[in-house]
Every structure is written in structure tokens, then in C-alpha cells.
Design a protein around this motif. Structure first.
Motif, PDB file in Angstrom:
ATOM      1  N   GLY A 243       0.554  -1.288  -0.046  1.00 54.81           N
ATOM      2  CA  GLY A 243       0.074  -0.013   0.037  1.00 54.81           C
ATOM      3  C   GLY A 243       0.937   1.203   0.221  1.00 54.81           C
ATOM      4  N   GLN A 244       1.976   1.302   0.769  1.00 55.84           N
ATOM      5  CA  GLN A 244       2.862   2.461   0.809  1.00 55.84           C
ATOM      6  C   GLN A 244       3.726   2.697  -0.641  1.00 55.84           C
ATOM      7  OE1 GLN A 244       2.265   0.548   3.705  1.00 55.84           O
ATOM      8  NE2 GLN A 244       0.905   2.393   4.361  1.00 55.84           N
ATOM      9  N   VAL A 245       4.120   1.399  -1.102  1.00 56.35           N
ATOM     10  CA  VAL A 245       4.795   1.659  -2.369  1.00 56.35           C
ATOM     11  C   VAL A 245       3.954   2.462  -3.332  1.00 56.35           C
ATOM     12  CG1 VAL A 245       5.964   0.158  -4.161  1.00 56.35           C
ATOM     13  CG2 VAL A 245       6.042  -0.601  -1.806  1.00 56.35           C
ATOM     14  N   ASN A 246       2.729   1.975  -3.439  1.00 61.94           N
ATOM     15  CA  ASN A 246       2.196   2.441  -4.645  1.00 61.94           C
ATOM     16  C   ASN A 246       1.668   4.107  -4.175  1.00 61.94           C
ATOM     17  OD1 ASN A 246       1.571   0.030  -5.850  1.00 61.94           O
ATOM     18  ND2 ASN A 246      -0.138  -0.381  -4.725  1.00 61.94           N
ATOM     19  N   MET A 247       2.001   4.406  -2.959  1.00 62.45           N
ATOM     20  CA  MET A 247       1.850   6.029  -2.842  1.00 62.45           C
ATOM     21  C   MET A 247       3.164   6.639  -2.658  1.00 62.45           C
ATOM     22  SD  MET A 247      -0.858   5.426   0.495  1.00 62.45           S
ATOM     23  CE  MET A 247      -1.021   7.158   0.850  1.00 62.45           C
ATOM     24  N   LEU A 248       4.130   6.235  -3.145  1.00 61.24           N
ATOM     25  CA  LEU A 248       5.404   7.131  -3.026  1.00 61.24           C
ATOM     26  C   LEU A 248       5.538   7.939  -4.064  1.00 61.24           C
ATOM     27  CD1 LEU A 248       8.004   4.165  -2.638  1.00 61.24           C
ATOM     28  CD2 LEU A 248       7.213   5.727  -0.880  1.00 61.24           C
ATOM     29  N   PRO A 249       6.032   9.204  -4.003  1.00 62.79           N
ATOM     30  CA  PRO A 249       5.822  10.254  -5.190  1.00 62.79           C
ATOM     31  C   PRO A 249       7.060  10.101  -6.075  1.00 62.79           C
ATOM     32  CG  PRO A 249       6.868  11.015  -3.055  1.00 62.79           C
ATOM     33  CD  PRO A 249       6.510   9.615  -2.710  1.00 62.79           C
ATOM     34  N   PHE A 250       7.912   8.985  -6.162  1.00 64.21           N
ATOM     35  CA  PHE A 250       8.783   8.684  -7.082  1.00 64.21           C
ATOM     36  C   PHE A 250       9.044   7.186  -6.984  1.00 64.21           C
ATOM     37  CE2 PHE A 250      11.066   9.262  -2.909  1.00 64.21           C
ATOM     38  CZ  PHE A 250      12.107   8.392  -2.998  1.00 64.21           C
ATOM     39  N   GLN A 251       9.846   6.722  -7.983  1.00 66.50           N
ATOM     40  CA  GLN A 251      10.206   5.216  -8.207  1.00 66.50           C
ATOM     41  C   GLN A 251      11.604   5.419  -7.388  1.00 66.50           C
ATOM     42  OE1 GLN A 251       8.275   2.509  -9.323  1.00 66.50           O
ATOM     43  NE2 GLN A 251       9.956   1.287  -8.984  1.00 66.50           N
ATOM     44  N   PRO A 252      11.814   4.616  -6.500  1.00 69.86           N
ATOM     45  CA  PRO A 252      12.952   4.293  -5.569  1.00 69.86           C
ATOM     46  C   PRO A 252      14.218   3.639  -6.645  1.00 69.86           C
ATOM     47  CG  PRO A 252      11.103   3.708  -4.111  1.00 69.86           C
ATOM     48  CD  PRO A 252      10.579   3.850  -5.520  1.00 69.86           C
ATOM     49  N   GLN A 253      15.266   4.062  -6.393  1.00 68.80           N
ATOM     50  CA  GLN A 253      16.560   3.493  -7.125  1.00 68.80           C
ATOM     51  C   GLN A 253      17.549   3.412  -6.407  1.00 68.80           C
ATOM     52  OE1 GLN A 253      17.223   5.122 -11.231  1.00 68.80           O
ATOM     53  NE2 GLN A 253      14.926   4.979 -11.587  1.00 68.80           N
ATOM     54  N   ASP A 254      18.434   2.354  -6.644  1.00 71.07           N
ATOM     55  CA  ASP A 254      19.771   2.399  -5.960  1.00 71.07           C
ATOM     56  C   ASP A 254      20.557   3.679  -6.149  1.00 71.07           C
ATOM     57  OD1 ASP A 254      18.706  -0.340  -5.263  1.00 71.07           O
ATOM     58  OD2 ASP A 254      20.113  -1.318  -6.278  1.00 71.07           O
ATOM     59  N   GLY A 255      21.305   3.912  -5.217  1.00 71.20           N
ATOM     60  CA  GLY A 255      22.183   5.069  -5.312  1.00 71.20           C
ATOM     61  C   GLY A 255      21.508   6.303  -4.772  1.00 71.20           C
ATOM     62  N   ILE A 256      20.156   6.531  -4.613  1.00 72.34           N
ATOM     63  CA  ILE A 256      19.644   7.868  -4.201  1.00 72.34           C
ATOM     64  C   ILE A 256      19.610   7.942  -2.868  1.00 72.34           C
ATOM     65  CG2 ILE A 256      17.401   8.888  -4.693  1.00 72.34           C
ATOM     66  CD1 ILE A 256      19.202   8.440  -7.188  1.00 72.34           C
ATOM     67  N   GLU A 257      19.911   9.228  -2.674  1.00 69.09           N
ATOM     68  CA  GLU A 257      19.784   9.358  -1.189  1.00 69.09           C
ATOM     69  C   GLU A 257      18.499  10.009  -0.701  1.00 69.09           C
ATOM     70  OE1 GLU A 257      22.540  11.842   2.345  1.00 69.09           O
ATOM     71  OE2 GLU A 257      22.490  12.378   0.213  1.00 69.09           O
ATOM     72  N   VAL A 258      17.995   9.166   0.350  1.00 68.22           N
ATOM     73  CA  VAL A 258      16.409   9.528   0.629  1.00 68.22           C
ATOM     74  C   VAL A 258      16.392   9.564   2.223  1.00 68.22           C
ATOM     75  CG1 VAL A 258      15.546   8.234  -1.180  1.00 68.22           C
ATOM     76  CG2 VAL A 258      15.933   7.177   1.034  1.00 68.22           C
ATOM     77  N   ILE A 259      15.328  10.510   2.565  1.00 69.95           N
ATOM     78  CA  ILE A 259      14.967  10.357   4.145  1.00 69.95           C
ATOM     79  C   ILE A 259      13.563   9.558   4.238  1.00 69.95           C
ATOM     80  CG2 ILE A 259      14.035  11.731   6.209  1.00 69.95           C
ATOM     81  CD1 ILE A 259      15.602  13.955   4.935  1.00 69.95           C
ATOM     82  N   ALA A 260      13.861   8.499   5.034  1.00 68.93           N
ATOM     83  CA  ALA A 260      12.585   7.592   5.101  1.00 68.93           C
ATOM     84  C   ALA A 260      12.069   7.739   6.749  1.00 68.93           C
ATOM     85  CB  ALA A 260      13.084   6.027   4.956  1.00 68.93           C
ATOM     86  N   THR A 261      10.967   7.504   6.730  1.00 70.53           N
ATOM     87  CA  THR A 261       9.931   7.921   7.851  1.00 70.53           C
ATOM     88  C   THR A 261       9.192   6.406   8.094  1.00 70.53           C
ATOM     89  OG1 THR A 261       9.912  10.218   7.442  1.00 70.53           O
ATOM     90  CG2 THR A 261       8.269   9.103   9.240  1.00 70.53           C
ATOM     91  N   GLY A 262       9.528   5.926   9.252  1.00 71.76           N
ATOM     92  CA  GLY A 262       8.757   4.733   9.906  1.00 71.76           C
ATOM     93  C   GLY A 262       9.024   4.428  11.149  1.00 71.76           C
TER      94      GLY A 262
END
Length: 460
Positions: free
Chosen positions: A80-99
């Protein structure tokens, strides 16, 4: 040396000792306690790290790892959360994950259940954009050779944009000024959660309209949005939108943002417009200019036709001057016709004279005395012919006592004994009628020394 069985430091069989009030825990009990402690202590965390090993499985869930220079933590994103992500995650991208942090007892490890993920700054966003651009370019989605030519004067224009913004009003106003056209608007969200899916669905929806159906199929599609930050325009960098534009069989103009804004949708579209208003200008010609052009073409066509007519008249006049007069052309033919007419009259007169002479000669040969002599000669020839026929009639001899023998059946006349014996059955023709008979071989007489081969058949 102490007995190991009783040594409190090295016992073989566990037993309770005096003062030992800590009951042993099972592995599952310890794992459950650790899980409660970790989830209570770290029920809400935000982690900054680089994505590594991103993988989405058949169930729809996604697994990855977040890492920095000193550590790595596994992460899970439920379907459910994957479909709501605003972008397509890819290796090598720096992100801020909340959980929240939890443990996975089956492998004795801790992990983060990610509920929201954001790019860690504009640099990470641009890095993601470049990686996606390189991927799609490698597939040939941006090739110039695959771009379609726009129709000169589309009858129906489909517009994919927000129905409430200024963009659609600008497009409609510009089309009305230049060349009024039929416009079908597919309303979508142009930013925020779910906007990329709506834009892609709208493009595919226009492409799925069958020609000649209840809803008109567009001849041209405009995908438009007003200006904004890179985050506001990010839906038009989404891979699903880019692939929908590349796969569409209808020509598409991309008009996203202002002139300096560029999205991946611009690369995939058949034509990029700097603004939505410019897209409307590119879509249709100016009606007034079109009318002037048609009028100019009409005038040129008329002048060309007039010039062609005038030149044809000039050539005709020139030919008429060199063509001989009618009397000069027909004079010899008329004279020849007169000569032939005169010759025909003379020929007819000679023919009539010759025929009259032949008729006179024939009439002289038809005198009564000549006709009587010819008639008597013909009668004599007839009498002689009849006498000859009577003499040749085989039945004429029957009156003189002769018999004519014929084969039965068939009726052919038999003149030898051998033929009669071969026939077997015969018919005897007498003067007063016929008699059927059967032929047998003749027997020799007692006083005959030998049979005569010429013996006649015995008739009965």
C-alpha cells in the motif's frame, strides 16, 4: 580436580541453585521482549541514507537497505505504501525514510518499516532524474526517428490538464483566436499523490478511443501544466507518464511549466512547447492567415488558368493562319467525286446494254419447237433409265421360277452355299411370298465315292 557434575561453573545438567531466581527464557520469548522494547523505544524514526538493493517482489511489497558510511539497516515498504510513493526508488539515491523500527525474529535482525520516503534534497532529486533519463534514453524512448508528425489542421484536440487552472483557459482562448477547434478535456491532477497515474491513464484513454465511435478520437493531444518548482513538476518525470507518451499512437505536444522548465515528458513527446499557450499556437494555424493563403492560391490558380487559356488561343490562331482554306482542301476531292460519278453512269449504261443482249439471246432459245425437242429427248432418256433399273432388279427373276436367298437376320442377299451355311438361318423369297428356312450340311449319297465340296446346302 573438582567433579564437573557438581561444579557450579561447569554443570552438565541444569538444576536450580540456591539464590538463582532468574528462570531461563526461550528464544521466542527473548525475541518477543526485544521486539516490544525496540518498537516502544523507536516507534517513530526518520532515517537519512542511500538506497541499496531495492527490489519489489511479486506480492507488491518492496525490500531495500539504507546505508551510510558507517552502517546498514534493512527496510520494508508494504504494498500500500509503495503505490503511494511520489517517486520510483532506485539504488544510489539518498532519501529520508520515515517509519518505525522493529525486529524480525526469524533472522535475529532489526529493520525499519517505511511508511513515507522523500528525496534528501534537490541534489538527490536531480540524481534520480538523471538516472531515469539515462535508462529511458537507453531504451530509445527519446529517439527523434520515432517522433510523429503533427497534423496540419486537427479536427479534434484532446487536452490532458487540470480543469480548474488557468492553463485550460489559456489554451481555449488561444485556439479561439487562431482557429476555433473542437476540444476534449480529460481532467487530471497535475501534481501531488496519484497525479502521475492519472496523467498516464488519460493519455492511454485518449489513445484507446476507437475512430468513428460515440466519442470523437483526437487527432492531437496536448499534455499541459503551468509553471512550478521541480517538485511540483515531478509527476511529468514519472516513468509511467513517459512510457504512456512514448506508446501513444496519437501525436502529442508537451507543454509543462515555463520555457526554462524541462521534464522527461518533453523528451518523449513528439513536440515540446515552451508554454501551454505556445502549444495551442503550434497545434493549429491562424485562421485568418489560412484564409489569406487560400485566397492567394485561388488567385494564382485563376491567373494560371487564364494564362493557359490565352496561350492556347494564341497557338490556335497561329495554326489557323497556316491551315489551307476549305475549298483548297476539298477541291480535288470534289473533282474526283464528279469524275467517279460520271464513270459510274457510263458503266451502268454498258452493264444494262450487255444484260439486255443476253436476255434477247436467251429468249430466242426458248422458242416452242426447241422446247418440244428438249422435252422428247428427256422423255427418251427417262424410259431407257427405267428399263435398265427393271433389268437390274433381283426380284424380277422370281416370276421365272428363281428364288432369292437372304440371311436372317440382316437381310443381305446370299449368292454362295458357303455363305448360306455360315448364316444358318435364311429367308427364301418367291414370287408370291417369303419362307424362312434352316441350313444344314448336306450328307453324301450311298453311291457317291467321296463328298463333293461344291454340294449345295439342303434346304427345308
Amino acid at each position: 580436580m573438582a567433579d564437573p557434575f557438581y561444579d557450579s561453573q561447569a554443570r552438565l545438567v541444569a538444576e536450580e541453585m540456591a539464590g538463582d531466581n532468574a528462570a531461563p527464557l526461550s528464544v521466542g520469548e527473548l525475541a518477543a521482549k526485544l521486539k516490544r522494547v525496540v518498537e516502544t523505544e523507536f516507534g517513530h524514526v526518520r532515517l537519512r541514507g542511500e538506497i541499496s538493493g531495492y527490489k519489489r517482489v511479486a506480492s507488491g511489497h518492496a525490500y531495500l537497505a539504507l546505508k551510510d558510511d558507517g552502517a546498514v539497516i534493512d527496510g520494508v515498504i508494504w504494498k500500500g505504501q509503495v503505490n503511494m510513493l511520489p517517486f520510483q526508488p532506485q539504488d544510489g539515491i539518498e532519501v529520508i525514510a520515515t517509519g518505525r523500527i522493529t525486529t524480525y525474529p526469524g533472522r535475529s535482525k532489526y529493520q525499519i518499516i517505511i511508511e513515507r520516503m522523500e528525496l534528501a534534497g534537490e541534489g538527490a532529486l536531480m540524481a534520480l532524474l538523471e538516472k531515469l533519463k539515462a535508462k529511458l534514453a537507453g531504451e530509445g524512448l527519446f529517439e527523434t526517428s520515432r517522433k510523429k508528425r503533427l497534423p496540419f489542421l486537427p479536427g479534434v484536440i484532446g487536452v490532458v490538464t487540470s480543469p480548474t487552472g488557468a492553463v485550460i483557459r489559456d489554451i481555449l482562448h488561444r485556439l479561439e483566436d487562431r482557429c476555433p477547434s473542437r476540444v476534449i478535456v480529460w481532467p487530471v491532477k497535475v501534481q501531488g499523490e496519484g497525479s502521475a497515474a492519472e496523467v498516464a491513464a488519460a493519455i492511454r484513454g485518449f489513445d484507446a478511443i476507437a475512430p468513428g465511435g460515440a466519442v470523437a478520437r483526437p487527432d492531437l493531444i496536448i499534455v499541459a501544466r503551468g509553471g512550478g518548482s521541480i517538485e511540483d513538476l515531478w509527476s511529468f518525470n514519472d516513468e509511467t507518464v513517459v512510457r504512456a507518451i512514448a506508446a501513444c499512437s496519437i501525436p502529442i505536444i508537451s507543454a509543462v511549466g515555463h520555457e526554462t522548465d524541462t521534464t522527461l515528458a518533453d523528451y518523449a513527446a513528439d513536440l515540446r512547447a515552451p508554454t501551454p499557450t505556445a502549444a495551442a499556437e503550434m497545434a493549429v494555424p491562424v485562421l485568418a492567415d489560412l484564409r489569406l493563403t487560400l485566397a492567394a492560391h485561388g488567385q494564382r490558380t485563376e491567373r494560371c488558368a487564364r494564362r493557359y487559356h490565352e496561350r492556347g488561343r494564341e497557338r490556335l490562331d497561329a495554326l489557323v493562319r497556316v491551315i489551307p482554306r476549305r475549298d483548297a482542301l476539298l477541291g480535288p476531292q470534289r473533282q474526283r467525286a464528279d469524275d467517279l460519278g460520271a464513270r459510274l453512269d457510263r458503266g451502268l449504261e454498258r452493264r444494262v446494254t450487255t444484260a439486255r443482249g443476253m436476255l434477247d439471246r436467251s429468249a430466242g432459245a426458248l422458242r416452242p419447237a426447241v422446247l418440244v425437242r428438249q422435252l422428247e429427248s428427256a422423255r427418251d432418256r427417262l424410259v431407257r433409265t427405267w428399263r435398265l433399273a427393271q433389268s437390274l432388279n433381283p426380284d424380277a427373276l422370281l416370276d421365272r421360277g428363281y428364288v432369292r436367298v437372304t440371311a436372317r437376320p440382316g437381310g443381305e442377299t446370299l449368292v454362295t452355299g458357303a455363305a448360306a451355311r455360315a448364316a444358318g438361318a435364311v429367308t427364301l423369297h418367291f414370287r408370291d411370298g417369303q419362307v424362312d428356312a434352316k441350313v444344314e450340311r448336306a450328307s453324301p449319297k450311298p453311291y457317291d465315292r467321296k463328298p463333293d465340296p461344291a454340294d449345295q446346302p439342303n434346304l427345308f
